[in-house]
Scaffold this motif. Sequence first.
Motif: not given
Length: 345
Positions: A72-77, A113-115, A121-127, A148-150
Amino acid sequence: MYENYYGLNARPFLLSPDPKFFFASNHHQRALSYLQYGLDQGEGFIVITGPIGTGKTTIARNLLSNLGDESIVAAQLVTTKLDPHELLELIAAEFQLDVVSKSKAEILQVIEKFLISLHKQGKRALLLVDEAQNLPAETVEELRMLSNFQLNNKPLIQSFLLGQEELKGIIQAPNMEQFRQRIIASAHLKPLSCEEVQSYIRHRLAQAGYQNEELFSENAYQLIFEKTLGVPRKINIFVDRLLLFGFLEELSVIDSKAINEVAEEMDIELTGSINARQQSGATEATQLVVNSSENVESMREVLREVEDILENSIKQKIKLSRYVDKLLKQKNIELATKNSEVSDS
């Protein structure tokens, strides 16, 4: 300051969210469980709401610090009133993507493209979007569009929204039906009960290394609850000042007398009465023009309010002066001891 006096290795009641001091009340634990459940599902939105100061950001920090999942690649706004384009720019910046001078369509392409690269790489993004009540409805809708990015029927990004109670109104609007259908869980934080206030204070003191006898008198926790209404941020502000007061007064136990004295000094901070006074003053100033027969009494009332504010300010300055004097005395003692040791050697 007071850490050494009370045998602490840190200040336990700082305002900055620190996962080390996270206290899991029933509501906070439930909210955290929902966030963790959302992570396990890997899709949909989780919404956490609550009044100011109830610990929404602390929950988010606690979640991020305990992910323990490298996939999980996380970012906080922490948002302000962003339009959809600005939101996308901020998201890209948090994920360290270069989108300078790019159009909205181009930014979306860079993010997608980043997602996709994360997915490979077997990863996903968390916002995590903090203070989400500041987002306009169209910007919240932009978050839905991102979901909707899937790839291979798997979402590439997941969003958690944390905000004040106004966020409910945004989500419940008629035009937000599609967004609501993607919310898989929601929770609303509440202030702590009196029993939880006692456990909260003891927990934070223990995390800061406190090992001595009970620091607060028997009825202290009930009084602190009444003064702070169980709001964690207010508890932090109040108890931090109580510990400073106890240090200045060399108290081994903080009792109701100390609590009432500090509460009186901090009336403005704890109750927001400064705003009420300012509003009252503004109203009275208007009445001076509208109803001249009340001019004298209204002016007296305004002056009394100003006098109270100045008196509180003077009291706080006296306390600060006493604190500085104490530090100087301690420093002089330390210097005298060192000089004595040097002369003896």
